[in-house]
Design an enzyme around this catalytic site. Structure first.
Site, PDB file in Angstrom:
ATOM      1  N   THR A 104       0.829  -1.212   0.000  1.00  0.00           N
ATOM      2  CA  THR A 104       0.000   0.000   0.000  1.00  0.00           C
ATOM      3  C   THR A 104       0.863   1.262   0.000  1.00  0.00           C
ATOM      4  O   THR A 104       0.470   2.275  -0.576  1.00  0.00           O
ATOM      5  CB  THR A 104      -0.964   0.022   1.201  1.00  0.00           C
ATOM      6  N   ARG A 145      -9.209  -5.566   1.451  1.00  0.00           N
ATOM      7  CA  ARG A 145     -10.172  -5.659   2.555  1.00  0.00           C
ATOM      8  C   ARG A 145     -10.052  -4.542   3.583  1.00  0.00           C
ATOM      9  O   ARG A 145     -10.833  -4.498   4.523  1.00  0.00           O
ATOM     10  CB  ARG A 145     -10.012  -7.017   3.258  1.00  0.00           C
ATOM     11  N   GLN A 166       1.609 -13.360  -1.244  1.00  0.00           N
ATOM     12  CA  GLN A 166       0.261 -13.467  -1.792  1.00  0.00           C
ATOM     13  C   GLN A 166       0.032 -12.409  -2.869  1.00  0.00           C
ATOM     14  O   GLN A 166      -1.003 -12.413  -3.517  1.00  0.00           O
ATOM     15  CB  GLN A 166      -0.770 -13.286  -0.669  1.00  0.00           C
ATOM     16  N   HIS A 173       0.117 -16.709  -5.432  1.00  0.00           N
ATOM     17  CA  HIS A 173      -1.081 -16.456  -6.229  1.00  0.00           C
ATOM     18  C   HIS A 173      -0.764 -16.037  -7.660  1.00  0.00           C
ATOM     19  O   HIS A 173      -1.628 -15.541  -8.375  1.00  0.00           O
ATOM     20  CB  HIS A 173      -1.943 -15.384  -5.543  1.00  0.00           C
ATOM     21  N   CYS A 214      -5.008 -23.315 -24.435  1.00  0.00           N
ATOM     22  CA  CYS A 214      -3.793 -23.985 -24.916  1.00  0.00           C
ATOM     23  C   CYS A 214      -2.604 -23.804 -23.974  1.00  0.00           C
ATOM     24  O   CYS A 214      -1.536 -24.369 -24.217  1.00  0.00           O
ATOM     25  CB  CYS A 214      -3.422 -23.498 -26.316  1.00  0.00           C
ATOM     26  N   CYS A 224      -6.680 -15.482 -27.332  1.00  0.00           N
ATOM     27  CA  CYS A 224      -5.367 -16.028 -27.653  1.00  0.00           C
ATOM     28  C   CYS A 224      -5.157 -15.996 -29.163  1.00  0.00           C
ATOM     29  O   CYS A 224      -6.034 -16.414 -29.927  1.00  0.00           O
ATOM     30  CB  CYS A 224      -5.260 -17.460 -27.132  1.00  0.00           C
ATOM     31  N   CYS A 262      -4.993 -19.965 -30.469  1.00  0.00           N
ATOM     32  CA  CYS A 262      -6.125 -20.899 -30.500  1.00  0.00           C
ATOM     33  C   CYS A 262      -7.477 -20.224 -30.305  1.00  0.00           C
ATOM     34  O   CYS A 262      -8.510 -20.893 -30.379  1.00  0.00           O
ATOM     35  CB  CYS A 262      -5.935 -21.992 -29.449  1.00  0.00           C
ATOM     36  N   ASN A 276       0.727  -6.351  11.201  1.00  0.00           N
ATOM     37  CA  ASN A 276      -0.519  -6.047  10.506  1.00  0.00           C
ATOM     38  C   ASN A 276      -1.312  -5.011  11.298  1.00  0.00           C
ATOM     39  O   ASN A 276      -1.306  -5.031  12.533  1.00  0.00           O
ATOM     40  CB  ASN A 276      -1.373  -7.303  10.307  1.00  0.00           C
TER      41      ASN A 276
END
Length: 250
Positions: free
Chosen positions: A24, A32, A99, A119, A130, A152, A155, A218
């Protein structure tokens, strides 16, 4: 003011789990938090659901329109990213399990091999039919040229950023590597993550059960606070450089 951080003494193997909160300060909004993307507009979560993305061309168009101008493309690493990279360069065994999909740890100087992107990465795009992969910049160029939902070129399949959306499982090999790294650490630091998204959050338990000390950085409480030897609420850009300094002095 941070306490003495006794848990930093003698540590040579550090694993770090990072979530949206670490980016951030680089101008990338989290999801969130009070100013998060999904907090302000809950319907935006629809764009990150695999079933919706694959079934509805309008969802894909909104997704690409949102990401084509996203701040993450031009974001720069902040003090927290740089402090972790400096810790690695100083000789400690540091592994980052992130993450995030923004690539800022690597841009800060962490070697690719020491960053496990749980992730995926927004800097790569894959065909869901493909499996061809290509730089996302090539897809963004097509969007800027007027293709709202570019298929794509090989394909005709649906293109998707090479990231894990809701409704998809984490790659089993990546998750296995992450668990091994967590279990091998002496100190496991979770930074800027709500620790609500599984199975990534459970890496905290894997580390603690294997004997590591858990530290959580956090702003808000997490489900894993009770396992931690310390929970730090200070701003990430202040706390992480201090932690890294303590580890180097340990």
């Amino acid at each position: 003011m941070l306490v003495a951080m006794e848990w930093a003494r003698g540590v040579t193997r550090v694993s770090v789990l990072t979530g949206a909160g670490i980016s951030t300060d680089s101008g990338i909004p989290d999801f969130r938090g009070p100013d998060g993307v999904w907090t302000k507009n809950p319907r935006m979560a629809d764009l990150f659901t695999y079933q919706n993305y694959m079934a509805d061309p309008e969802v894909r168009e909104r997704f690409w329109a949102t990401y084509s101008g996203h701040s993450a493309w031009s974001a720069e690493p902040n003090d927290a990213h740089r402090a972790l990279a400096e810790l690695d360069r100083a000789g400690l065994a540091v592994r980052v399990l992130t993450q995030n999909i923004d690539g800022l740890h690597q841009r800060a100087g962490m070697p690719d091999r020491k960053v496990l992107e749980l992730h995926g990465s927004m800097h790569r795009t894959a065909c869901t039919k493909c499996s061809r992969t290509l730089p996302s910049s090539q897809v963004l160029a097509r969007i800027e040229a007027g293709e709202a939902d570019p298929p794509c070129v090989d394909c005709g399949g649906i293109l998707k950023l090479a990231v894990v959306l809701f409704g998809q499982y984490l790659d089993a090999d990546v998750l296995g590597q992450a668990r091994n790294i967590a279990a091998a650490s002496q100190l496991f630091i979770a930074i800027g993550s709500t620790l609500e998204v599984e199975p990534a959050a459970s890496l905290c338990s894997v580390a603690v059960e294997a004997g590591a000390k858990l530290v959580i950085v956090n702003r808000d409480p997490t489900p894993y606070d009770g396992l931690a030897v310390e929970v730090i609420r200070e701003p990430i850009g202040v706390a992480v450089p201090r932690i890294c300094k303590a580890l180097l002095q340990g």
